[in-house]
Design a protein around this motif. Structure first.
Motif, short mmCIF file in Angstrom:
data_model
loop_
_atom_site.label_atom_id
_atom_site.label_comp_id
_atom_site.label_asym_id
_atom_site.label_seq_id
_atom_site.Cartn_x
_atom_site.Cartn_y
_atom_site.Cartn_z
N GLU A 305 0.83 -1.20 0.00
CA GLU A 305 0.00 0.00 0.00
C GLU A 305 0.87 1.25 0.00
O GLU A 305 1.77 1.39 0.83
CB GLU A 305 -0.89 -0.01 1.24
CG GLU A 305 -1.90 1.10 1.31
CD GLU A 305 -2.79 0.97 2.54
OE1 GLU A 305 -4.00 1.14 2.39
OE2 GLU A 305 -2.26 0.70 3.64
N PRO A 306 0.62 2.22 -0.90
CA PRO A 306 1.44 3.45 -0.95
C PRO A 306 1.26 4.26 0.33
O PRO A 306 0.18 4.31 0.90
CB PRO A 306 0.88 4.21 -2.16
CG PRO A 306 0.14 3.19 -2.96
CD PRO A 306 -0.39 2.21 -1.96
N GLN A 307 2.32 4.89 0.77
CA GLN A 307 2.26 5.74 1.94
C GLN A 307 1.97 7.18 1.50
O GLN A 307 2.48 7.64 0.48
CB GLN A 307 3.58 5.67 2.72
CG GLN A 307 3.94 4.26 3.20
CD GLN A 307 2.88 3.67 4.10
OE1 GLN A 307 2.67 4.14 5.22
NE2 GLN A 307 2.20 2.62 3.62
N LYS A 308 1.15 7.91 2.28
CA LYS A 308 0.74 9.26 1.91
C LYS A 308 1.92 10.19 1.65
O LYS A 308 1.93 10.98 0.72
CB LYS A 308 -0.15 9.84 3.01
CG LYS A 308 -1.53 9.18 3.09
CD LYS A 308 -2.38 9.84 4.16
CE LYS A 308 -3.77 9.19 4.21
NZ LYS A 308 -4.63 9.82 5.25
N GLU A 309 2.93 10.09 2.52
CA GLU A 309 4.11 10.95 2.37
C GLU A 309 4.80 10.73 1.03
O GLU A 309 5.23 11.66 0.38
CB GLU A 309 5.09 10.69 3.52
CG GLU A 309 6.28 11.62 3.53
CD GLU A 309 7.21 11.38 4.72
OE1 GLU A 309 8.38 11.78 4.61
OE2 GLU A 309 6.75 10.80 5.73
N ASP A 310 4.89 9.47 0.62
CA ASP A 310 5.51 9.15 -0.67
C ASP A 310 4.66 9.66 -1.83
O ASP A 310 5.18 10.17 -2.83
CB ASP A 310 5.70 7.64 -0.80
CG ASP A 310 6.85 7.12 0.05
OD1 ASP A 310 7.67 7.94 0.49
OD2 ASP A 310 6.92 5.90 0.28
N GLN A 311 3.35 9.53 -1.70
CA GLN A 311 2.45 10.00 -2.75
C GLN A 311 2.57 11.51 -2.95
O GLN A 311 2.54 12.01 -4.07
CB GLN A 311 1.01 9.60 -2.43
CG GLN A 311 0.75 8.10 -2.54
CD GLN A 311 -0.68 7.74 -2.23
OE1 GLN A 311 -1.25 8.18 -1.23
NE2 GLN A 311 -1.30 6.96 -3.09
#
Length: 362
Positions: A305-311
């Motif tokens: 699952e992608p992390q918000k900070e990375d997105q």
């Protein structure tokens, strides 16, 4: 997605769940256990679908490959931009799946005749990519023993594995793991411990999604899951929640090891009074580290699952990094041999003729 056949459960032992925070917690769970010791253009959401079509078109049948062992190592350091690697990927690399038959049984006819299963991890740098040739021996391989024989499939499947070897060279694995052994006992005379049998190879990532750690994998070999893979619980894409046990607390009677991991003070202080911690790669660099594995029926979706900070930073999704790594591994293995068994053993720098072939049927 291919699913496994249900295997009979074998034995249960109570241990604290991976989510438990304090030793005095009343919550407990059932753990099933058997005893013993190169950067690329970023893809936007709009063109992901086209990428998937391109990926499917490019993925060839590796069984038609021409033999080419290659030289050195396929690992290309700094092959990717470090800042483009998802922060949730703590470690990535190549994973091999093996089992060993029970004493005297070289070719098991069903799961009951398997002594235990194994996961062999060969880590590579987070910003590395895979080129051509064998993976190469970095002396950093880790061998996990799974006494339960089959892999956990759902959240109800929880059992303990342990690090049997860490920082291992391929020569050490050949002598102490892959090969068969004959030995004498006072009561039963000469006994034969079979050689390890391969059942799969692919790529893996240890990820963190905040409160949990996961071990996610994508298979490269075999191309199609066989009876053996399904019975053992292997999937084309799979994942487990993994937690590290605090050696300061006793293990269940049927999951005790003669000796615990010799963690340094730095790791011991992380546990504080907790029985379990989300697994970090450094935990796996100590023999006898006990790891609770919990099945994830959702496959690799949660683990990647992608992390918000990375997105927000526009960093690539973890799933895309895993797919690129799997494509690279597919091309790499394709050049090693026409035969799946030879590919695996060539990668581990041993002669495939001396070991069992990759098994797909009982």
């Amino acid at each position: 997605m291919t699913t496994r056949s249900q295997a009979k459960k074998q034995g249960q032992a109570e241990v604290a769940p991976a989510s438990e925070s304090h030793p005095g917690s009343k919550r407990r769970t059932t753990v099933e256990e058997a005893p013993e010791p190169e950067p690329e253009p970023k893809r936007t959401k709009q063109n992901k679908e086209g990428y998937q079509r391109e990926k499917s078109a490019k993925k060839e049948d590796i069984s038609e490959a021409e033999p080419d062992r290659g030289n050195g190592t396929a690992v290309e350091p700094h092959g990717r931009e470090a800042e483009e690697i998802p922060s949730s990927i703590l470690e990535k690399g190549i994973i091999y799946f093996f089992f060993r038959g029970r004493v005297g049984i070289d070719e098991p006819s069903d799961v009951k005749e398997i002594a235990r299963s194994f996961l062999l991890l060969r880590p590579i740098d987070r910003d590395a990519k895979l080129g051509e040739g064998v993976i190469g021996d970095a002396g950093n391989s880790r061998l996990f023993a799974i006494p339960k024989k089959i892999l956990p499939q759902t959240g109800r499947d929880r059992w303990i594995s342990f690090v049997e070897k860490c920082g291992a060279s391929f020569q050490q694995l050949k002598e102490e793991f892959l090969s068969s052994k004959d030995y004498d006992t006072k009561t039963a005379g000469e006994r034969h411990s079979p050689a390890a049998t391969p059942v799969g190879e692919g790529v893996y990532a240890i990820t963190s999604t905040g409160r949990e750690s996961h071990l996610a994998y994508i298979l490269t070999i075999p191309k199609t899951l066989g009876e053996v893979q399904k019975e053992i619980g292997l999937k084309e894409k799979g994942s487990f929640i993994i937690s590290t046990k605090n050696p300061g607390y006793p293990s269940p009677p049927n999951a005790r090891l003669p000796k615990g991991p010799e963690y340094p003070k730095e790791i011991l202080e992380e546990f504080r009074s907790l029985r379990w911690l989300p697994t970090k790669p450094m935990h796996l660099d100590y023999a006898n580290a006990q790891i609770l594995m919990i099945g994830e029926s959702s496959g690799i979706e949660k683990a990647l699952e992608p992390q918000k900070e990375d997105q927000q930073k526009g960093v690539e999704d973890p799933a895309e990094e895993m797919e690129k790594l799997e494509e690279e591994d597919c091309r790499r293995m394709k050049g090693l041999s026409k035969d799946d068994s030879t590919r695996i053993f060539s990668d581990l720098e041993v002669n495939a003729k001396d070991y069992p072939k990759l098994q797909t049927t009982f």
